[in-house]
Design a protein around this motif. Structure first.
Motif, PDB file in Angstrom:
ATOM      1  N   HIS A 180      44.190  13.248   0.281  1.00  0.00           N
ATOM      2  CA  HIS A 180      44.022  13.677  -1.097  1.00  0.00           C
ATOM      3  C   HIS A 180      45.388  13.900  -1.747  1.00  0.00           C
ATOM      4  O   HIS A 180      46.087  14.851  -1.391  1.00  0.00           O
ATOM      5  CB  HIS A 180      43.209  14.964  -1.165  1.00  0.00           C
ATOM      6  CG  HIS A 180      41.834  14.824  -0.590  1.00  0.00           C
ATOM      7  ND1 HIS A 180      40.831  14.165  -1.250  1.00  0.00           N
ATOM      8  CD2 HIS A 180      41.316  15.228   0.593  1.00  0.00           C
ATOM      9  CE1 HIS A 180      39.735  14.182  -0.504  1.00  0.00           C
ATOM     10  NE2 HIS A 180      40.002  14.818   0.618  1.00  0.00           N
ATOM     11  N   PRO A 181      45.781  13.053  -2.708  1.00  0.00           N
ATOM     12  CA  PRO A 181      47.065  13.270  -3.377  1.00  0.00           C
ATOM     13  C   PRO A 181      47.176  14.646  -4.015  1.00  0.00           C
ATOM     14  O   PRO A 181      48.253  15.222  -4.086  1.00  0.00           O
ATOM     15  CB  PRO A 181      47.089  12.162  -4.441  1.00  0.00           C
ATOM     16  CG  PRO A 181      46.237  11.075  -3.858  1.00  0.00           C
ATOM     17  CD  PRO A 181      45.140  11.791  -3.134  1.00  0.00           C
ATOM     18  N   MET A 182      46.050  15.204  -4.490  1.00  0.00           N
ATOM     19  CA  MET A 182      46.080  16.547  -5.056  1.00  0.00           C
ATOM     20  C   MET A 182      44.906  17.362  -4.515  1.00  0.00           C
ATOM     21  O   MET A 182      43.863  16.817  -4.166  1.00  0.00           O
ATOM     22  CB  MET A 182      45.998  16.533  -6.585  1.00  0.00           C
ATOM     23  CG  MET A 182      44.650  16.143  -7.147  1.00  0.00           C
ATOM     24  SD  MET A 182      44.395  16.576  -8.908  1.00  0.00           S
ATOM     25  CE  MET A 182      44.017  18.322  -8.774  1.00  0.00           C
ATOM     26  N   VAL A 183      45.119  18.660  -4.457  1.00  0.00           N
ATOM     27  CA  VAL A 183      44.050  19.613  -4.160  1.00  0.00           C
ATOM     28  C   VAL A 183      44.200  20.760  -5.147  1.00  0.00           C
ATOM     29  O   VAL A 183      45.295  21.304  -5.317  1.00  0.00           O
ATOM     30  CB  VAL A 183      44.121  20.150  -2.711  1.00  0.00           C
ATOM     31  CG1 VAL A 183      43.118  21.292  -2.510  1.00  0.00           C
ATOM     32  CG2 VAL A 183      43.854  19.034  -1.713  1.00  0.00           C
ATOM     33  N   GLY A 216      50.159  18.942  -5.363  1.00  0.00           N
ATOM     34  CA  GLY A 216      50.156  17.492  -5.224  1.00  0.00           C
ATOM     35  C   GLY A 216      50.218  16.741  -6.535  1.00  0.00           C
ATOM     36  O   GLY A 216      50.663  17.257  -7.556  1.00  0.00           O
ATOM     37  N   GLN A 217      49.760  15.515  -6.505  1.00  0.00           N
ATOM     38  CA  GLN A 217      49.871  14.602  -7.636  1.00  0.00           C
ATOM     39  C   GLN A 217      48.493  14.232  -8.178  1.00  0.00           C
ATOM     40  O   GLN A 217      47.631  13.749  -7.454  1.00  0.00           O
ATOM     41  CB  GLN A 217      50.620  13.333  -7.229  1.00  0.00           C
ATOM     42  CG  GLN A 217      52.106  13.583  -6.984  1.00  0.00           C
ATOM     43  CD  GLN A 217      52.839  12.350  -6.505  1.00  0.00           C
ATOM     44  OE1 GLN A 217      53.738  12.448  -5.687  1.00  0.00           O
ATOM     45  NE2 GLN A 217      52.473  11.183  -7.022  1.00  0.00           N
ATOM     46  N   ALA A 218      48.339  14.462  -9.477  1.00  0.00           N
ATOM     47  CA  ALA A 218      47.087  14.111 -10.136  1.00  0.00           C
ATOM     48  C   ALA A 218      47.012  12.618 -10.417  1.00  0.00           C
ATOM     49  O   ALA A 218      45.931  12.029 -10.422  1.00  0.00           O
ATOM     50  CB  ALA A 218      46.945  14.891 -11.436  1.00  0.00           C
ATOM     51  N   HIS A 245      43.491  10.908 -11.503  1.00  0.00           N
ATOM     52  CA  HIS A 245      43.001   9.606 -11.072  1.00  0.00           C
ATOM     53  C   HIS A 245      42.403   9.739  -9.686  1.00  0.00           C
ATOM     54  O   HIS A 245      42.819  10.588  -8.893  1.00  0.00           O
ATOM     55  CB  HIS A 245      44.141   8.587 -11.041  1.00  0.00           C
ATOM     56  CG  HIS A 245      44.256   7.803 -12.302  1.00  0.00           C
ATOM     57  ND1 HIS A 245      44.945   6.621 -12.389  1.00  0.00           N
ATOM     58  CD2 HIS A 245      43.750   8.018 -13.545  1.00  0.00           C
ATOM     59  CE1 HIS A 245      44.875   6.146 -13.617  1.00  0.00           C
ATOM     60  NE2 HIS A 245      44.157   6.979 -14.340  1.00  0.00           N
ATOM     61  N   ASN A 246      41.441   8.877  -9.378  1.00  0.00           N
ATOM     62  CA  ASN A 246      40.835   8.859  -8.046  1.00  0.00           C
ATOM     63  C   ASN A 246      41.430   7.731  -7.226  1.00  0.00           C
ATOM     64  O   ASN A 246      41.734   6.659  -7.762  1.00  0.00           O
ATOM     65  CB  ASN A 246      39.320   8.686  -8.180  1.00  0.00           C
ATOM     66  CG  ASN A 246      38.704   9.811  -8.977  1.00  0.00           C
ATOM     67  OD1 ASN A 246      38.877  10.977  -8.646  1.00  0.00           O
ATOM     68  ND2 ASN A 246      37.993   9.483 -10.048  1.00  0.00           N
ATOM     69  N   TYR A 247      41.582   7.974  -5.920  1.00  0.00           N
ATOM     70  CA  TYR A 247      42.247   7.009  -5.046  1.00  0.00           C
ATOM     71  C   TYR A 247      41.452   6.801  -3.761  1.00  0.00           C
ATOM     72  O   TYR A 247      40.983   7.758  -3.137  1.00  0.00           O
ATOM     73  CB  TYR A 247      43.653   7.502  -4.690  1.00  0.00           C
ATOM     74  CG  TYR A 247      44.556   7.627  -5.898  1.00  0.00           C
ATOM     75  CD1 TYR A 247      45.217   6.515  -6.412  1.00  0.00           C
ATOM     76  CD2 TYR A 247      44.716   8.848  -6.554  1.00  0.00           C
ATOM     77  CE1 TYR A 247      46.022   6.615  -7.543  1.00  0.00           C
ATOM     78  CE2 TYR A 247      45.519   8.960  -7.678  1.00  0.00           C
ATOM     79  CZ  TYR A 247      46.167   7.849  -8.167  1.00  0.00           C
ATOM     80  OH  TYR A 247      46.958   7.949  -9.297  1.00  0.00           O
ATOM     81  N   SER A 248      41.321   5.534  -3.376  1.00  0.00           N
ATOM     82  CA  SER A 248      40.684   5.215  -2.098  1.00  0.00           C
ATOM     83  C   SER A 248      41.587   5.666  -0.964  1.00  0.00           C
ATOM     84  O   SER A 248      42.810   5.502  -1.021  1.00  0.00           O
ATOM     85  CB  SER A 248      40.435   3.708  -1.982  1.00  0.00           C
ATOM     86  OG  SER A 248      39.493   3.273  -2.935  1.00  0.00           O
ATOM     87  N   SER A 249      40.991   6.222   0.065  1.00  0.00           N
ATOM     88  CA  SER A 249      41.733   6.629   1.255  1.00  0.00           C
ATOM     89  C   SER A 249      40.762   6.660   2.429  1.00  0.00           C
ATOM     90  O   SER A 249      39.567   6.408   2.272  1.00  0.00           O
ATOM     91  CB  SER A 249      42.388   8.008   1.045  1.00  0.00           C
ATOM     92  OG  SER A 249      41.419   9.002   0.780  1.00  0.00           O
ATOM     93  N   VAL A 276      36.596  23.617  -4.771  1.00  0.00           N
ATOM     94  CA  VAL A 276      37.648  22.863  -4.086  1.00  0.00           C
ATOM     95  C   VAL A 276      37.607  21.445  -4.647  1.00  0.00           C
ATOM     96  O   VAL A 276      36.689  20.679  -4.354  1.00  0.00           O
ATOM     97  CB  VAL A 276      37.433  22.839  -2.558  1.00  0.00           C
ATOM     98  CG1 VAL A 276      38.555  22.043  -1.879  1.00  0.00           C
ATOM     99  CG2 VAL A 276      37.368  24.254  -1.989  1.00  0.00           C
ATOM    100  N   LEU A 277      38.580  21.122  -5.495  1.00  0.00           N
ATOM    101  CA  LEU A 277      38.612  19.823  -6.159  1.00  0.00           C
ATOM    102  C   LEU A 277      39.754  18.977  -5.614  1.00  0.00           C
ATOM    103  O   LEU A 277      40.799  19.508  -5.210  1.00  0.00           O
ATOM    104  CB  LEU A 277      38.768  19.986  -7.671  1.00  0.00           C
ATOM    105  CG  LEU A 277      37.796  20.937  -8.379  1.00  0.00           C
ATOM    106  CD1 LEU A 277      37.976  20.842  -9.885  1.00  0.00           C
ATOM    107  CD2 LEU A 277      36.350  20.671  -7.984  1.00  0.00           C
ATOM    108  N   ASN A 278      39.583  17.659  -5.623  1.00  0.00           N
ATOM    109  CA  ASN A 278      40.591  16.751  -5.089  1.00  0.00           C
ATOM    110  C   ASN A 278      40.347  15.361  -5.650  1.00  0.00           C
ATOM    111  O   ASN A 278      39.335  15.115  -6.311  1.00  0.00           O
ATOM    112  CB  ASN A 278      40.557  16.755  -3.553  1.00  0.00           C
ATOM    113  CG  ASN A 278      39.136  16.722  -3.029  1.00  0.00           C
ATOM    114  OD1 ASN A 278      38.462  15.700  -3.128  1.00  0.00           O
ATOM    115  ND2 ASN A 278      38.656  17.846  -2.510  1.00  0.00           N
TER     116      ASN A 278
END
Length: 429
Positions: free
Chosen positions: A58-61, A78-80, A242-246, A385-387
């Motif tokens: 998760h780039p951001m929490v 982290g990074q949004a 932004h949302n990111y695949s991981s 808890v958002l990410n």
């Protein structure tokens, strides 16, 4: 307490951990309004959240936690936006995040509010308000069954383009034409998207308003929220995470099953969620945008039996209807695990549940894929808890379990729950 991002090359190669910009150095932002938590080890809880972030998935929490109505933890790290070499944008306390399926509790509250105001009856058939829904054996399916994932239409037909999400009338037509899994609503099958489309039509039929207009009227404006909308207004776009695949590539049986639930493969859904079409759509089952504090306040309002700063947002009796168990834990045909639902929420468990061990009174919702928003009356806490990472299987799992356990053990449960379960207002004769 400072926590830094530590995903290594192996994690990035195997688990597809997004690469953060060295210039961003995972900034940590702490709300100065945090207060002491009556003995709870807030730094230990945040260290668990930091480990969850440091897993690289998760780039951001962003996290907010209230105890006895007071904010005891509200931090972002982290990074949004802007990973993998793009221009980095650090996460802020007020960064809106798409709640995905955690949006369902908000749309459910709107339906319960319609019932509270006498505009519909939860035990009436959906088809009483939407006649087309009666097609192919669904005439007897009730609104209550819809909210409890028993309407029998958990998804749109296979092969349907994901873009159908952006066409309400076409989505509604497809759902109405489908035969149900069971005409009596006896089969439990999580409705990932379809329930929200029906809810949108119920609001329109009963009020003449769009979901965002009704949301503004019932929740957003009375609670003073800045974001908290289905989709993002054009004037605010660019502020959201932004949302990111991981995580491991979703080519396994798990990935194929998720494709069946979501209507597209996971990576396609993630990419779609960052488009203007998605941001401009109203998808009550999956695209409410809120920051962690707003999500936490919403569940705190429910924990306070519908009351918020002197305003009665929802009646205590409606909160009871929203959070009361709909049936014992049962195998969910969509999620392929036993689930315990109310008419609008995912419930905790006495032994083990979504919100940790021994959380039988907890209610809330999971959002794709590790977003968690809930309240636990037995511990007097509300949590968000958002990410913005979207792993299914990844290096984050043990740290997430550790975070949930740290929250649970730091807020001991009350034995006497009569004040919660028996205080929903009295009918005046």
């Amino acid at each position: 307490m400072s926590v830094t991002f530590s995903a290594n090359k192996i994690s990035r190669r195997i688990f597809r951990a997004p690469e953060l910009s060295p210039a961003a150095t995972s900034p940590l932002t702490i709300d100065p309004a945090e207060q002491a938590a009556n003995g709870a080890d807030i730094e230990a809880i945040w260290a668990s959240a930091g480990a969850f972030h440091s897993s690289g998935m998760h780039p951001m929490v962003s996290m907010c936690l209230r105890h006895k109505g007071k904010t005891v933890l509200h931090r972002s790290i982290g990074q949004a936006r802007g990973v993998n070499g793009a221009e980095a944008v650090g996460a802020q306390l007020d960064t809106p995040v798409c709640l995905f399926s955690a949006s369902k509790v908000v749309s459910a509250v709107l339906i319960h509010k319609l019932a509270e105001d006498g505009l519909l009856d939860l035990l009436n058939p959906v088809s009483y308000y939407i006649p087309a829904f009666a097609q192919n054996g669904k005439a007897g399916i009730s609104i209550y069954q819809l909210l409890a994932h028993r309407a029998g239409v958990p998804g749109v037909p296979p092969g349907t383009s994901p873009s159908v999400l952006f066409d309400h009338q076409e989505s509604l037509r497809l759902i109405c034409e489908q035969p149900p899994l069971d005409i009596d609503g006896r089969i439990l099958a999580y409705h990932a998207i379809t329930g929200g489309i029906i809810a949108t039509e119920l609001v329109r039929v009963c009020t003449g308003l769009s979901m965002n207009e009704y949301l503004d009227q019932v929740i957003r404006k009375p609670m003073g929220f800045k974001s908290f909308t289905f989709g993002m207004p054009k004037s605010s776009r660019g502020t959201e995470a932004h949302n990111y695949s991981s995580g491991l590539a979703n080519i396994s049986l798990v990935g194929k099953h998720l494709e069946k639930i979501l209507g597209a493969d996971v990576d396609t859904v993630v990419a779609l969620s960052n488009t203007d079409d998605f941001l401009g759509a109203i998808i009550p089952s999956g695209n409410l945008y809120a920051n962690a504090d707003e999500a936490c306040q919403f569940f705190q309002m429910l924990l306070q039996q519908g009351q918020w700063q002197g305003k009665q947002i929802l009646s205590p009796l409606s909160v009871y209807r929203l959070t009361a168990e709909a049936s014992r834990p049962q195998h969910d045909r969509s999620l392929i695990i036993p689930m315990r639902y109310s008419a609008g929420a995912m419930l905790g468990g006495r032994v083990m549940g979504l919100y940790g061990r021994n959380t039988p009174y907890a209610f809330g919702h999971l959002g794709f894929s590790n977003i968690l928003c809930w309240a636990d009356p037995q511990r007097d806490i509300s949590v968000a808890v958002l990410n913005n990472g979207k792993p299914v299987i990844g290096s984050h799992i043990f740290s997430l379990l550790g975070l949930m356990e740290n929250i649970r053990k730091n807020f001991p449960q009350k034995d006497d729950m009569s004040a919660w379960s028996g205080n929903f207002g009295q009918h005046e004769h």
